[in-house]
Design a protein around this motif. Sequence first.
Motif, PDB file in Angstrom:
ATOM      1  N   TYR A 103      -7.506  -3.094   0.062  1.00  0.00           N
ATOM      2  CA  TYR A 103      -6.368  -2.419  -0.815  1.00  0.00           C
ATOM      3  C   TYR A 103      -5.455  -1.787  -0.045  1.00  0.00           C
ATOM      4  O   TYR A 103      -4.349  -1.883  -0.076  1.00  0.00           O
ATOM      5  N   LYS A 123      -9.881  -1.175 -11.720  1.00  0.00           N
ATOM      6  CA  LYS A 123      -9.377  -1.870 -10.545  1.00  0.00           C
ATOM      7  C   LYS A 123      -8.189  -2.523 -10.818  1.00  0.00           C
ATOM      8  O   LYS A 123      -7.160  -2.525 -10.177  1.00  0.00           O
ATOM      9  N   LEU A 145     -14.394   0.491  -4.814  1.00  0.00           N
ATOM     10  CA  LEU A 145     -13.335   1.350  -4.597  1.00  0.00           C
ATOM     11  C   LEU A 145     -13.199   2.658  -4.909  1.00  0.00           C
ATOM     12  O   LEU A 145     -12.486   3.164  -5.371  1.00  0.00           O
ATOM     13  N   PRO A 175     -11.621  -1.026   0.154  1.00  0.00           N
ATOM     14  CA  PRO A 175     -10.846  -0.047   0.589  1.00  0.00           C
ATOM     15  C   PRO A 175      -9.720  -0.716   1.709  1.00  0.00           C
ATOM     16  O   PRO A 175      -8.792  -0.441   1.546  1.00  0.00           O
TER      17      PRO A 175
END
Length: 234
Positions: free
Chosen positions: A222, A23, A14, A219
């Motif tokens: 997320y 994170k 990330l 990503p």
Amino acid sequence: MKALILAAGAGTRLRPLTDACPKPMLPVAGRPLLAWTLEWLRRYGVTEAALNLHHLPDVVRAGLGDGSRFGMRLHYATEEELRGTAGALHNFPGFFDQTFLVIYGDLLLDIDLDDLIRFHRQQSAIMTLALKRTDTPHSQGMIDIDADGRVVRFIEKPAVWDSGDTANAGVYVCEPDVVSWTPPGFSDFGHDIIPALLRAGVAVYGRPLRGYLLDIGTPAAYAQAQQEWRKRRI
């Protein structure tokens, strides 16, 4: 009930988001991921949680404090060298004196914890794993269970897997005896502890989770979390 939240990872997939923020503290729908996790745990009666830290530990401590605003008591340990998902148990001597939970800190979740705990106790298990479905077995801990839910096979991130799509979801209910199966130093639940328990014939069970769970470690995941969680909270 108590919980261990595994929050030591660096979140390399990330980056650059995790260059300045660990994170588990990344914002989801305007709040740190771990804030959602702690509120979820408190709804199910968890009053104390231990967090193992490594990457930017001061950000976590500053963001969560002593846990009082979540109705919980938080304990922290910073690992100078990573001890692994199971090795983290040894950061908190004497803490795991009752049935406890282990939760991977990069999970956004709202699952039925009562169902998982009830099943664990009915089966007199030493450890019960929440289970999910996956279409990427090479990146998951893959599991076979029998008709009663007992785990009969477990392989962490297999190169080849041809036995269904059931995977480890990253939420465990454990008895205190699990600590005695964890050697000093580095050890991992998926690579070391669960296989050792199965080889010894110890009662390890799996239960398909009920509710929402998403690993935010990429990503794409997320971004998915932001979209889905915002809708769930409206």
